[in-house]
Design a protein around this motif. Sequence first.
Motif, PDB file in Angstrom:
ATOM      1  N   PRO A   1       0.801  -1.230   0.000  1.00 40.83           N
ATOM      2  CA  PRO A   1       0.000   0.000   0.000  1.00 40.83           C
ATOM      3  C   PRO A   1       0.832   1.277   0.000  1.00 40.83           C
ATOM      4  N   GLY A   2       2.104   1.183   0.369  1.00 46.66           N
ATOM      5  CA  GLY A   2       2.948   2.368   0.369  1.00 46.66           C
ATOM      6  C   GLY A   2       3.467   2.767  -0.997  1.00 46.66           C
ATOM      7  N   LEU A   3       3.346   1.874  -1.965  1.00 46.84           N
ATOM      8  CA  LEU A   3       3.784   2.198  -3.314  1.00 46.84           C
ATOM      9  C   LEU A   3       2.722   3.020  -4.033  1.00 46.84           C
ATOM     10  N   GLU A   4       3.157   3.972  -4.819  1.00 46.93           N
ATOM     11  CA  GLU A   4       2.234   4.812  -5.575  1.00 46.93           C
ATOM     12  C   GLU A   4       2.526   4.659  -7.065  1.00 46.93           C
ATOM     13  N   PRO A   5       1.845   3.725  -7.753  1.00 44.68           N
ATOM     14  CA  PRO A   5       2.077   3.580  -9.187  1.00 44.68           C
ATOM     15  C   PRO A   5       1.531   4.777  -9.962  1.00 44.68           C
ATOM     16  N   MET A   6       2.308   5.226 -10.928  1.00 45.28           N
ATOM     17  CA  MET A   6       1.921   6.351 -11.780  1.00 45.28           C
ATOM     18  C   MET A   6       2.027   5.870 -13.224  1.00 45.28           C
ATOM     19  N   VAL A   7       0.885   5.708 -13.884  1.00 45.37           N
ATOM     20  CA  VAL A   7       0.826   5.089 -15.210  1.00 45.37           C
ATOM     21  C   VAL A   7       0.816   6.148 -16.303  1.00 45.37           C
ATOM     22  N   ASP A   8       1.625   5.916 -17.316  1.00 43.14           N
ATOM     23  CA  ASP A   8       1.671   6.777 -18.497  1.00 43.14           C
ATOM     24  C   ASP A   8       1.422   5.896 -19.708  1.00 43.14           C
ATOM     25  N   GLU A   9       0.311   6.132 -20.428  1.00 42.09           N
ATOM     26  CA  GLU A   9       0.015   5.346 -21.617  1.00 42.09           C
ATOM     27  C   GLU A   9       0.936   5.795 -22.742  1.00 42.09           C
ATOM     28  N   ILE A  10       1.627   4.830 -23.358  1.00 43.35           N
ATOM     29  CA  ILE A  10       2.682   5.180 -24.303  1.00 43.35           C
ATOM     30  C   ILE A  10       2.860   4.046 -25.292  1.00 43.35           C
ATOM     31  N   ASP A  11       3.164   4.371 -26.537  1.00 42.26           N
ATOM     32  CA  ASP A  11       3.455   3.340 -27.523  1.00 42.26           C
ATOM     33  C   ASP A  11       4.828   2.737 -27.235  1.00 42.26           C
ATOM     34  N   PRO A  12       4.979   1.421 -27.410  1.00 40.24           N
ATOM     35  CA  PRO A  12       6.273   0.785 -27.126  1.00 40.24           C
ATOM     36  C   PRO A  12       7.449   1.410 -27.867  1.00 40.24           C
ATOM     37  N   ALA A  13       7.213   1.992 -29.033  1.00 43.92           N
ATOM     38  CA  ALA A  13       8.304   2.615 -29.786  1.00 43.92           C
ATOM     39  C   ALA A  13       8.930   3.782 -29.033  1.00 43.92           C
ATOM     40  N   GLU A  14       8.212   4.346 -28.062  1.00 46.36           N
ATOM     41  CA  GLU A  14       8.704   5.507 -27.333  1.00 46.36           C
ATOM     42  C   GLU A  14       9.243   5.161 -25.943  1.00 46.36           C
ATOM     43  N   VAL A  15       9.212   3.881 -25.586  1.00 44.37           N
ATOM     44  CA  VAL A  15       9.537   3.494 -24.209  1.00 44.37           C
ATOM     45  C   VAL A  15      11.023   3.589 -23.919  1.00 44.37           C
ATOM     46  N   ALA A  16      11.870   3.058 -24.800  1.00 45.65           N
ATOM     47  CA  ALA A  16      13.293   2.928 -24.487  1.00 45.65           C
ATOM     48  C   ALA A  16      13.946   4.238 -24.058  1.00 45.65           C
ATOM     49  N   PRO A  17      13.785   5.331 -24.816  1.00 44.82           N
ATOM     50  CA  PRO A  17      14.435   6.571 -24.362  1.00 44.82           C
ATOM     51  C   PRO A  17      13.914   7.080 -23.027  1.00 44.82           C
ATOM     52  N   ARG A  18      12.638   6.827 -22.725  1.00 42.08           N
ATOM     53  CA  ARG A  18      12.098   7.321 -21.458  1.00 42.08           C
ATOM     54  C   ARG A  18      12.549   6.462 -20.284  1.00 42.08           C
ATOM     55  N   LEU A  19      12.811   5.199 -20.519  1.00 42.15           N
ATOM     56  CA  LEU A  19      13.419   4.382 -19.472  1.00 42.15           C
ATOM     57  C   LEU A  19      14.864   4.812 -19.236  1.00 42.15           C
ATOM     58  N   ARG A  20      15.595   5.027 -20.313  1.00 43.89           N
ATOM     59  CA  ARG A  20      17.006   5.403 -20.163  1.00 43.89           C
ATOM     60  C   ARG A  20      17.168   6.694 -19.388  1.00 43.89           C
ATOM     61  N   THR A  21      16.296   7.688 -19.643  1.00 44.38           N
ATOM     62  CA  THR A  21      16.438   8.979 -18.979  1.00 44.38           C
ATOM     63  C   THR A  21      15.804   9.008 -17.595  1.00 44.38           C
ATOM     64  N   GLY A  22      15.135   7.924 -17.183  1.00 43.80           N
ATOM     65  CA  GLY A  22      14.547   7.868 -15.854  1.00 43.80           C
ATOM     66  C   GLY A  22      13.137   8.389 -15.758  1.00 43.80           C
ATOM     67  N   ASP A  23      12.515   8.745 -16.896  1.00 41.80           N
ATOM     68  CA  ASP A  23      11.117   9.181 -16.865  1.00 41.80           C
ATOM     69  C   ASP A  23      10.191   8.035 -16.469  1.00 41.80           C
ATOM     70  N   LEU A  24      10.596   6.811 -16.788  1.00 44.24           N
ATOM     71  CA  LEU A  24       9.846   5.618 -16.414  1.00 44.24           C
ATOM     72  C   LEU A  24      10.754   4.681 -15.635  1.00 44.24           C
ATOM     73  N   ASP A  25      10.160   3.906 -14.722  1.00 47.69           N
ATOM     74  CA  ASP A  25      10.910   2.894 -13.978  1.00 47.69           C
ATOM     75  C   ASP A  25      10.743   1.512 -14.582  1.00 47.69           C
ATOM     76  N   VAL A  26       9.582   1.259 -15.142  1.00 49.66           N
ATOM     77  CA  VAL A  26       9.273  -0.053 -15.714  1.00 49.66           C
ATOM     78  C   VAL A  26       8.193   0.172 -16.760  1.00 49.66           C
ATOM     79  N   ALA A  27       8.130  -0.704 -17.759  1.00 50.69           N
ATOM     80  CA  ALA A  27       7.145  -0.502 -18.821  1.00 50.69           C
ATOM     81  C   ALA A  27       6.748  -1.833 -19.434  1.00 50.69           C
ATOM     82  N   LEU A  28       5.555  -1.857 -19.993  1.00 48.33           N
ATOM     83  CA  LEU A  28       5.108  -2.982 -20.800  1.00 48.33           C
ATOM     84  C   LEU A  28       5.311  -2.617 -22.269  1.00 48.33           C
ATOM     85  N   VAL A  29       6.007  -3.468 -22.980  1.00 46.80           N
ATOM     86  CA  VAL A  29       6.254  -3.255 -24.400  1.00 46.80           C
ATOM     87  C   VAL A  29       5.835  -4.511 -25.148  1.00 46.80           C
ATOM     88  N   HIS A  30       5.751  -4.418 -26.450  1.00 48.93           N
ATOM     89  CA  HIS A  30       5.435  -5.612 -27.214  1.00 48.93           C
ATOM     90  C   HIS A  30       6.189  -5.614 -28.526  1.00 48.93           C
TER      91      HIS A  30
END
Length: 344
Positions: free
Chosen positions: A119-148
């Motif tokens: 309960p102490g975790l606060e998930p913050m979801v950002d809907e995003i196309d998988p093509a845009e995930v990698a750079p946002r993970l690298r820069t720390g904008d995202l911690d984890v993502a679902l891609v396909h």
Amino acid sequence: MLDVRRLRLLRELSYRGTIAAVAEAMTFTPSAVSQQLAALEREAGVALLERTGRRVALTPAGVALVGHAEAVLERLELAAAELAAAHTGLVGAIRVGAFPTATRTILPAALAALGRDHPGLEPMVDEIDPAEVAPRLRTGDLDVALVHEYDFVPAIPDLALDTEPLLEEPMYLASGDGGDSPVRRRDTPGEAPAGHGGTPGEAPVRHGDTPGGDVPARHGDGDGAGDVLARWRDASWIVSKPGTLCHTMTVRACQAAGFAPRIRHHIDDFATVLAMVAVGQGVALVPELGAADPPGGVRLTGLPMRRRTQIAFRRGASAHPAVAAFTAALRSSLPGGRRTGHAR
């Protein structure tokens, strides 16, 4: 001593190719990025960059240093994970990226499970196309993502990221029911579309039955789908917006079948796509999760093609307690128990 923050900038430059793109991604000014990279060259004692028009290329020394930077940044992620594990209880934000189908069908149950267990975790979801995930993970904008990835559109390796397999789905050709009664149907692979020479009188498959009949699990290029798709070469097609993996998948699958799709609509949401198919606006390729509840008048023909969903995170971050907790919640909440990889 080499500055880690400057190594991050060099690493991003190796992916993005221009100072301006790095500045935008890292919320710096271009002049600040240039100054930091010049300082890194002075620290290294050798030239790391060379200009080629508007782009900046890495010298052999720069390429080698980026390889070391990847290793250094991975060790920092491992260190952060170990320190986080020393805390009592999980608290704070975890920034999650997910593509629209996953946001609708996978995430709600997973977030509910995560809330119950942590309960102490606060998930913050950002809907995003998988093509845009990698750079946002690298820069720390995202911690984890679902891609396909799809057959015909394999994932592009990224040395900064790791992935774990989560879910594999069959693909369908969604078409109008050809004047038949508006029942929900899932046909076996390769069957002719309704009203186009198919065998009449098949019983509709119940929602929740194994989709696609005997669709084999493939990790190749969708061999066998061409015969089905070629029958729709003259149809209007509904595809996702250009630049998305879904758009690329449909175009390449049709090209492999010997034609370029005549695109009428660009729509990203699969529920809307099926609604458009139901009223005769075209045909579309749809994954299982996107076709969970098709409207009346839509026929779903199974194809020997697959979409594979993965969990992505920065290399070294899989052991971070928040990432591990989110991954466990995902695996425990998958619809219908359909899992791949570690979940088997």
